[in-house]
Scaffold this motif. Sequence first.
Motif, short mmCIF file in Angstrom:
data_model
loop_
_atom_site.label_atom_id
_atom_site.label_comp_id
_atom_site.label_asym_id
_atom_site.label_seq_id
_atom_site.Cartn_x
_atom_site.Cartn_y
_atom_site.Cartn_z
N ASP A 1 0.16 49.98 41.24
CA ASP A 1 -0.61 49.36 40.22
C ASP A 1 -2.17 50.29 40.67
O ASP A 1 -2.91 50.53 39.72
N LEU A 2 -2.70 49.89 41.81
CA LEU A 2 -3.99 50.27 42.30
C LEU A 2 -4.25 51.80 42.10
O LEU A 2 -5.15 51.82 41.56
N LEU A 3 -3.37 52.49 42.62
CA LEU A 3 -3.42 53.83 42.59
C LEU A 3 -3.71 54.46 41.04
O LEU A 3 -4.32 55.12 40.64
N GLU A 4 -2.84 53.86 39.97
CA GLU A 4 -2.90 54.21 38.74
C GLU A 4 -4.05 53.51 38.14
O GLU A 4 -4.70 54.43 37.45
N GLN A 5 -4.56 52.66 38.56
CA GLN A 5 -5.90 52.10 38.05
C GLN A 5 -7.16 53.00 38.37
O GLN A 5 -7.63 53.11 37.43
N TYR A 6 -7.16 53.60 39.44
CA TYR A 6 -8.10 54.38 39.82
C TYR A 6 -7.78 56.06 39.55
O TYR A 6 -8.46 56.78 40.25
N GLY A 7 -6.57 56.35 39.12
CA GLY A 7 -6.28 57.65 38.74
C GLY A 7 -6.11 58.36 40.02
O GLY A 7 -6.45 59.57 39.97
N VAL A 8 -5.27 57.84 41.08
CA VAL A 8 -5.09 58.73 42.39
C VAL A 8 -3.66 59.05 42.23
O VAL A 8 -2.79 57.81 42.26
N ALA A 9 -3.47 60.40 41.97
CA ALA A 9 -2.07 60.88 41.88
C ALA A 9 -1.31 60.91 42.99
O ALA A 9 -1.00 62.25 43.55
N VAL A 10 -1.01 59.80 43.90
CA VAL A 10 -0.07 60.23 45.17
C VAL A 10 0.93 58.81 45.23
O VAL A 10 0.75 57.99 44.34
N HIS A 11 2.08 59.04 45.76
CA HIS A 11 2.99 58.09 45.90
C HIS A 11 2.70 57.27 46.85
O HIS A 11 2.56 57.47 47.80
N PRO A 12 3.06 55.60 46.58
CA PRO A 12 2.79 54.82 47.48
C PRO A 12 3.37 54.98 48.78
O PRO A 12 2.80 54.48 49.99
N ASP A 13 4.59 55.71 48.65
CA ASP A 13 5.22 55.74 49.83
C ASP A 13 5.01 57.15 50.80
O ASP A 13 5.43 57.13 51.96
N ALA A 14 3.97 57.90 50.24
CA ALA A 14 3.67 59.10 51.03
C ALA A 14 3.05 58.79 52.31
O ALA A 14 2.26 57.75 52.15
N ARG A 15 3.27 59.54 53.35
CA ARG A 15 2.65 59.49 54.49
C ARG A 15 1.27 60.14 54.59
O ARG A 15 1.10 61.25 54.14
N VAL A 16 0.16 59.34 55.00
CA VAL A 16 -1.32 59.67 54.71
C VAL A 16 -1.35 60.94 55.61
O VAL A 16 -2.06 61.93 55.13
#
Length: 484
Positions: free
Chosen positions: A119-134
Amino acid sequence: MNAVEATGVTVRFGRTVALDDVRISVAEGDTHALVGRNGAGKSTLVSVLTGMRAPDAGSVRFSGVAAPGVADRAAWREKVACVYQKSTAVPELSVAENLFLNRQGPLVRWKALRRRAADLLEQYGVAVHPDARVADLTVEQRQLVEIARALSTGARLIILDEPTAQLDGPAIERLFDRMRALRAAGVSFLFISHHLQEVYEVCRTVTVYRDARHVLTAPVAGLARAELIEAMTGEAGGLDVPDGADRTRSAQPVLELAGLSGDAFTDVSLTVAAGEVVGLAGSASSGKHELAETVYGLRSPSAGSVSVGGARVRGGDVPAALRAGIGCVPRDRHHQGLVADLSIAENASMTVLSSFVRRSALRAAGRAAIADYDIKAAGPDQPVSDLSGGNQQKVVVARALAADPAVLVLINPTAGVDVKSKEALLGVVDAQARAGRAAVVVSDELDDLRVCDRVLVLFHGRVVAEFDRSWRDGELIAAIEGMS
């Protein structure tokens, strides 16, 4: 109302005054630039504005309210966050874990955590998967994750410290677009950069510090570039970059690339003569960095050869490249160019360290490097971690030249340094060419390429254009972007 206002801030480190009664105020919804030479006090101010250090004098207020105590880290996170040039995200953790690091509570509900992260990533338009390793993200994606993390704590002031240093042109534009959108939503930015063109592109207001003091605050739109540089340096005039127009070059080839292919580039042939400076330009995905790193042995070629003085150099072998006469200034001085805990003398002599069996000889070499490259330091035994970015880069250049190489390869040689350090570093390139060395300059900054006799442009791993020293900004940029 100001998002932050600092007044009368003074910070001392022993007898050194790092900030001397400075001030700055960032209006709500503004993008405010803070510029100055290395050592001007910018980093010290950031440490004060983020609560990492209490000032010896002065005050900080957020939206009119006094700043929290230094020990109250949660309260500071609600006020301000800093996205540094070197990422503070934990690389081995997932995006979701980084977003809520130290805020997930004693019992982690992973499904809920991932959902909140998405939800947070979608809110700020960050197109990465939450499970992706940084660790698997691009530099651009890591920065956006860190901005989203900062905003999720409630902070409405974001400090961006050299955010574009490792981004290419399209990624920089996407970052600026995101900043504009967030600014329209009421987020304020303090933007720290040595790239003055970016200040004019994305900022409304600029503050200049020089020698730990406040010099100027003004609207960007009404401030000429020459005035801004004069405020930063205390000297009239703009950037003075040697263009090599009066240099003479030999017909004798020194560096030869024959059909060289490797990571991200294909079939590059190039000859660089004694006294010649050749530039390599292109986007971050063009292959220019990989090509340069293959030349000095950090990467192995898949085909073709590198020769110095007619002798073939074994690929993928940095010591072999050094022995062949190739000196290098790598693209990341922090991870590839310096050993932070070692002294100036040890770092500057690293390529010839076996030559020094006595401490006195090592210190003498360190003193020579300080003198030759105008390194501002207390002495040769000072750790390089104590130096400003510009002076650290001069140490890296000293190390590259210590073995008297025939070829000098420089990747982003002036990244993260101030105007005067940029002039000094490019002056070294010019001087080395005049002394008969061949040089290759790889850079994302057009000013760095003005010292070159000719510039080759790579696009998708291939050389697509070549320009002599009379190139114009527009035509070079068009070739870099694949529009020529």
